[in-house]
Design a protein around this motif. Structure first.
Motif, mmCIF file in Angstrom:
data_model
loop_
_atom_site.group_PDB
_atom_site.id
_atom_site.type_symbol
_atom_site.label_atom_id
_atom_site.label_comp_id
_atom_site.label_asym_id
_atom_site.label_seq_id
_atom_site.Cartn_x
_atom_site.Cartn_y
_atom_site.Cartn_z
ATOM 1 N N PHE A 23 54.796 -0.256 43.349
ATOM 2 C CA PHE A 23 55.563 -0.115 42.114
ATOM 3 C C PHE A 23 55.674 -1.471 41.430
ATOM 4 O O PHE A 23 55.435 -1.596 40.227
ATOM 5 C CB PHE A 23 56.955 0.463 42.404
ATOM 6 N N GLU A 24 56.047 -2.482 42.198
ATOM 7 C CA GLU A 24 56.233 -3.802 41.612
ATOM 8 C C GLU A 24 54.942 -4.308 40.973
ATOM 9 O O GLU A 24 54.945 -4.823 39.854
ATOM 10 C CB GLU A 24 56.708 -4.802 42.676
ATOM 11 N N GLU A 25 53.836 -4.140 41.680
ATOM 12 C CA GLU A 25 52.561 -4.622 41.152
ATOM 13 C C GLU A 25 52.206 -3.919 39.835
ATOM 14 O O GLU A 25 51.849 -4.562 38.849
ATOM 15 C CB GLU A 25 51.456 -4.394 42.189
ATOM 16 N N PHE A 26 52.321 -2.604 39.820
ATOM 17 C CA PHE A 26 52.024 -1.846 38.602
ATOM 18 C C PHE A 26 53.016 -2.193 37.488
ATOM 19 O O PHE A 26 52.647 -2.310 36.324
ATOM 20 C CB PHE A 26 52.081 -0.339 38.877
ATOM 21 N N TYR A 27 54.264 -2.327 37.863
ATOM 22 C CA TYR A 27 55.303 -2.614 36.870
ATOM 23 C C TYR A 27 55.041 -3.961 36.193
ATOM 24 O O TYR A 27 55.085 -4.082 34.965
ATOM 25 C CB TYR A 27 56.671 -2.593 37.546
ATOM 26 N N LEU A 28 54.727 -4.979 36.991
ATOM 27 C CA LEU A 28 54.462 -6.302 36.412
ATOM 28 C C LEU A 28 53.237 -6.252 35.500
ATOM 29 O O LEU A 28 53.223 -6.839 34.417
ATOM 30 C CB LEU A 28 54.247 -7.339 37.520
ATOM 31 N N PHE A 29 52.219 -5.543 35.941
ATOM 32 C CA PHE A 29 51.017 -5.387 35.118
ATOM 33 C C PHE A 29 51.353 -4.705 33.792
ATOM 34 O O PHE A 29 50.952 -5.154 32.716
ATOM 35 C CB PHE A 29 49.974 -4.569 35.895
ATOM 36 N N GLU A 30 52.117 -3.636 33.877
ATOM 37 C CA GLU A 30 52.471 -2.875 32.677
ATOM 38 C C GLU A 30 53.384 -3.667 31.748
ATOM 39 O O GLU A 30 53.279 -3.560 30.529
ATOM 40 C CB GLU A 30 53.140 -1.551 33.056
ATOM 41 N N ILE A 31 54.286 -4.448 32.314
ATOM 42 C CA ILE A 31 55.152 -5.273 31.474
ATOM 43 C C ILE A 31 54.297 -6.216 30.629
ATOM 44 O O ILE A 31 54.491 -6.353 29.424
ATOM 45 C CB ILE A 31 56.143 -6.101 32.338
ATOM 46 N N ASP A 51 46.410 1.429 44.168
ATOM 47 C CA ASP A 51 45.107 1.966 43.798
ATOM 48 C C ASP A 51 45.352 2.865 42.589
ATOM 49 O O ASP A 51 45.979 3.907 42.715
ATOM 50 C CB ASP A 51 44.534 2.762 44.971
ATOM 51 N N PRO A 52 44.877 2.442 41.408
ATOM 52 C CA PRO A 52 45.247 3.173 40.188
ATOM 53 C C PRO A 52 44.791 4.634 40.189
ATOM 54 O O PRO A 52 45.334 5.434 39.448
ATOM 55 C CB PRO A 52 44.580 2.379 39.069
ATOM 56 N N VAL A 53 43.809 4.971 41.002
ATOM 57 C CA VAL A 53 43.393 6.376 41.068
ATOM 58 C C VAL A 53 44.271 7.142 42.060
ATOM 59 O O VAL A 53 44.915 8.127 41.719
ATOM 60 C CB VAL A 53 41.902 6.506 41.440
ATOM 61 N N ALA A 54 44.333 6.638 43.278
ATOM 62 C CA ALA A 54 45.101 7.345 44.310
ATOM 63 C C ALA A 54 46.604 7.305 44.040
ATOM 64 O O ALA A 54 47.328 8.245 44.371
ATOM 65 C CB ALA A 54 44.797 6.741 45.679
ATOM 66 N N ASP A 55 47.067 6.209 43.436
ATOM 67 C CA ASP A 55 48.508 6.052 43.212
ATOM 68 C C ASP A 55 48.878 6.295 41.755
ATOM 69 O O ASP A 55 49.792 5.660 41.226
ATOM 70 C CB ASP A 55 48.955 4.636 43.618
ATOM 71 N N LEU A 56 48.171 7.209 41.118
ATOM 72 C CA LEU A 56 48.411 7.463 39.693
ATOM 73 C C LEU A 56 49.871 7.791 39.395
ATOM 74 O O LEU A 56 50.408 7.364 38.374
ATOM 75 C CB LEU A 56 47.494 8.585 39.193
ATOM 76 N N ASN A 57 50.513 8.513 40.301
ATOM 77 C CA ASN A 57 51.921 8.855 40.062
ATOM 78 C C ASN A 57 52.794 7.624 39.943
ATOM 79 O O ASN A 57 53.597 7.508 39.022
ATOM 80 C CB ASN A 57 52.463 9.724 41.199
ATOM 81 N N ILE A 58 52.632 6.705 40.875
ATOM 82 C CA ILE A 58 53.441 5.484 40.839
ATOM 83 C C ILE A 58 53.091 4.695 39.587
ATOM 84 O O ILE A 58 53.964 4.160 38.896
ATOM 85 C CB ILE A 58 53.201 4.618 42.098
ATOM 86 N N LEU A 59 51.790 4.653 39.267
ATOM 87 C CA LEU A 59 51.335 3.932 38.077
ATOM 88 C C LEU A 59 51.986 4.498 36.809
ATOM 89 O O LEU A 59 52.479 3.744 35.968
ATOM 90 C CB LEU A 59 49.809 4.012 37.991
ATOM 91 N N SER A 60 52.013 5.812 36.688
ATOM 92 C CA SER A 60 52.593 6.421 35.482
ATOM 93 C C SER A 60 54.077 6.116 35.376
ATOM 94 O O SER A 60 54.580 5.800 34.299
ATOM 95 C CB SER A 60 52.441 7.945 35.502
ATOM 96 N N VAL A 61 54.751 6.218 36.506
ATOM 97 C CA VAL A 61 56.187 5.948 36.498
ATOM 98 C C VAL A 61 56.446 4.485 36.135
ATOM 99 O O VAL A 61 57.317 4.169 35.325
ATOM 100 C CB VAL A 61 56.790 6.297 37.882
#
Ligand code: ADP
Ligand code: MG
Length: 677
Positions: free
Chosen positions: A210-218, A629-639
């Motif tokens: 979550f943190e990794e995706f969140y920082l990227f998205e920010i 993993d943006p494919v396998a963890d798409l749910n976490i990525l979207s959130v």
């Protein structure tokens, strides 16, 4: 003051050599080291032997039952045997090879914990190491390389954690942490490296993702916000003129086309910079949408450009647009690498002084010598064919023109979020009325003869056919040879009743253009070609496509190729010729025969082959994430994307106390995970 942005060289034992070795692993500062996570764990918790499977790596706890026996054979080889008493019913024989010094650590009656590989048949253990007594943890395994050992990384992580754990503050703001049940960052980092058990490791990993995706998205959202506040030019277009142009089209726009035209025009009018992706399956009619947008910019008194990835495509666009705008005050010009020096010499000043207001071309449009009078809108066709720098160069011509990027590749969510997250997206999700689905079949190469009869039958109705020749990775020379061989075969088979043409990447541009024009004019009925015909080419009378070695292509690419037929009112067919060697390739072929939906195919490609095959091998724009993993963890990525959007949308978000650690962190780590734009 110590901080997580300190260089790793502050750690004891880290000199220039280790700094260099760590650099190879992208570890520069303490934060990098602390987020250099193990990729797996050895389960070091003591197990009950009755539950063990054969050859499992396990930890057993017991007491040394007999004095260990050391047997030497040869000068360096030796074996240490002893018996481990687990409980009153179970004794496990243990063998260590070539670790004679362990003998002294194994006193009879002492409790020991042994890690090794279990042999179920013999009920014995091949010992690998003796663990510090009753160690209840999991052993972290780090990705290492030649210059730095696994064990060293582990020591450094421990040292970094010891010295800096106080400095680890939460980056994900508290309300989000609560809402998504995330760990504190310190706890997460601790449990990623030193989990007590498997459950702790998994919980930590969820937070880390979550943190990794969140920082990227920010970071993406910040770019997007800057784009929106960037002072763009409001284009005051002439609505009446625009309506007259739309009315002049030979067909009624589809509802989807009307919707995206509105979205684009709304952006053009606003004094903010437009950065919009127009997504629509092959044949959905993106070109006319672009034409309307460009005409809007022209009626506002500015120039518009359309950049295409190949000369064939640029020329085709120029022809089409010149026809569409024949009765309107638009001066169309074509500028490509093939433009003759004399023509170029007259054209450049006309572009610079604004006499020409619609310029269509290739990379030639962004050369430094080309300067525009007043560029209002830049359209990029098949945008994934262009690199970052080319797109940026176009954007930097003039005063930040609005940008409309078009792609025929339906973008799966993962890619939309990661590769295009900073863009606004418009989708044309319907095809013009009357289109017939393309019937796709798959045959083996030994059935080609029967197919040739089918080709003849199709040609006898007045239609034309494409034959796509094998794609040999990295070698245009071999591609050309293959194309020529197939060309000869088709000539022998079809001429003189039908004419056969050949098109390949090694031809001069003039030659290519002539061939394309002749095919369009039905001067020949069969076009044998390498993948140069892949993008955009529009010959509605072509209704049959043969693709050799179809299993060498990705699904998205096959779909693009197939999109060259099915563009008129006649029913079309696509025949895949392939002898796939493995299950994945067989799956790709059957997927192609079962689906005409580019979105479904792109998603499947993403799962089967990864983003590179959809967006182009060179730069998919999807960053390498460390844990997620943006494919396998798409749910976490979207959130995480949604959460980041909300964070950045709050007024003065970067002044709020809860966000200060995040803001400070972003400023010290500016360029990680940087995307294409
Ligand atoms: P793509 O989205 O693949 O670039 P094009 O813009 O090349 O598609 O359009 C494909 C074909 O459909 C063209 O021949 C175009 O003239 C035609 N077309 C576009 N919009 C419509 C429409 N609303 N109704 C009928 N035909 C259309
Ligand atoms: Mg197109």
């Amino acid at each position: 003051m110590p901080s997580l942005s300190d260089s790793v060289s502050v750690l004891a034992g880290v000199g220039p050599k280790r700094v260099a070795a760590l650099k190879e692993l992208d570890i520069g500062n303490i934060n990098d080291l602390l987020t250099y996570f193990p990729f797996r764990y050895e389960d070091l918790q003591a197990k009950d032997p009755s539950e063990l499977t054969d050859q499992a790596k396990v930890t057993l706890k017991g007491t040394v039952a007999v004095v260990p026996v050391l047997t030497r054979f040869g000068r360096k080889k030796n074996r240490l045997n002893f018996r481990l008493l687990i409980d009153e019913h179970t004794i496990i024989p243990v063998t260590f090879f070539n670790q004679p010094w362990l003998k002294d650590q194994l006193e009879v009656g002492a409790e020991v914990v042994v890690y090794g590989r279990f042999d179920a048949k013999r009920q014995s253990l091949a010992g690998m190491k003796i663990l510090a007594s009753a160690n209840n943890a999991m052993g972290s395994i780090y990705p290492a390389n030649k210059s730095i050992r696994q064990g060293t990384i582990k020591q450094l992580v421990e040292a970094a954690y010891d010295q800096y754990s106080e400095k680890i503050v939460d980056l994900v703001p508290e309300p989000l942490r609560d809402q998504y049940h995330l760990l504190h960052r310190r706890e997460m980092i601790h449990d990623m490296h030193f989990p007590a058990d498997d459950a702790a490791a998994q919980a930590a990993r969820r937070t880390a993702k979550f943190e990794e995706f969140y920082l990227f998205e920010i970071r993406l959202q910040i770019v997007r916000q800057q784009d929106h506040t960037l002072h763009g030019q409001p284009l005051a277009y002439d609505l009446t003129a625009l309506k007259a142009f739309i009315d002049s089209l030979p067909y009624e726009l589809t509802a989807a086309q009307k919707r995206v035209v509105n979205e684009i025009c709304f952006d053009l009018k606003r004094p903010v910079h437009m950065n919009r992706l127009l997504q629509g399956d092959v044949g959905s009619g993106k070109t006319v949408v672009a034409a309307i947008a460009m005409y809007a910019a022209i009626t506002a008194g500015t120039q518009a450009v359309l950049m295409a990835p190949t000369e064939i495509l640029a020329e085709q666009h120029a022809d089409n647009l010149a026809k569409l705008f024949a009765d309107f005050p638009v001066n169309v010009a074509l500028l490509t690498g093939a433009t003759k020096p004399a023509a170029r010499k007259t054209l450049l000043p006309q572009i610079a002084n604004g006499t020409v207001n619609l310029i269509i071309g290739t990379h030639a449009l962004i050369q430094p010598e080309v300067s525009y009078h007043h560029l209002g809108l830049a359209v990029i066709d098949e945008q994934h064919r262009f690199g970052v720098n080319q797109r940026r160069a176009l954007r930097e011509k003039g005063q930040q023109p609005d940008v409309l990027a078009m792609t025929a590749t339906p973008i799966p969510r993962t890619l939309a979020i990661t590769a295009y997250g900073e863009m606004d997206v418009s989708v044309i999700n319907e095809l013009p009325a009357g289109r017939q689905p393309i019937r796709t079949t798959w045959i083996r190469s030994n059935q080609v003869d029967s197919v040739l009869r089918e080709v003849k039958a199709e040609l006898s109705t007045g239609s034309q056919a494409y034959v796509v020749t094998p794609l040999i990775e990295e070698s245009e020379a071999v591609d050309m040879k293959n194309a020529e061989a197939i060309y000869d075969r088709f000539k022998a088979e079809f001429e003189p009743t039908y004419q056969v043409g050949l098109l390949h990447g090694r031809m001069k541009n003039d030659e290519k253009n002539t061939i394309m024009a002749d095919f369009k004019a039905n001067k020949f009925q069969v076009l044998v070609a390498t993948t140069v015909i892949e993008v955009g080419v529009d010959v509605p009378n072509a209704t049959l496509m043969l693709i050799y070695d179809a299993d060498h292509f990705g699904l998205a690419q096959l779909h693009q190729l197939r999109g060259r037929v099915g563009r008129g009112q006649k029913a079309s067919a696509c025949i895949l010729i392939a002898d796939p060697k493995n299950q994945l390739a067989i799956e790709r072929m059957t997927t192609m025969t079962n689906s005409n939906d580019g979105f479904v195919l792109a998603q499947k490609d993403l799962e089967l082959r990864g983003p590179g095959d959809i967006l182009g091998r060179k730069q998919s724009g999807v960053p390498d994430f460390k844990v997620g993993d943006p494919v396998a963890d798409l749910n976490i990525l979207s959130v995480a994307q949604q959460a980041a959007k909300e964070t950045v949308a709050a007024p003065n978000w970067d002044d709020k106390d809860a966000n200060l650690p995040l803001v400070a962190f972003l400023s010290t780590t500016a360029h990680q995970n940087s995307t294409m734009d």
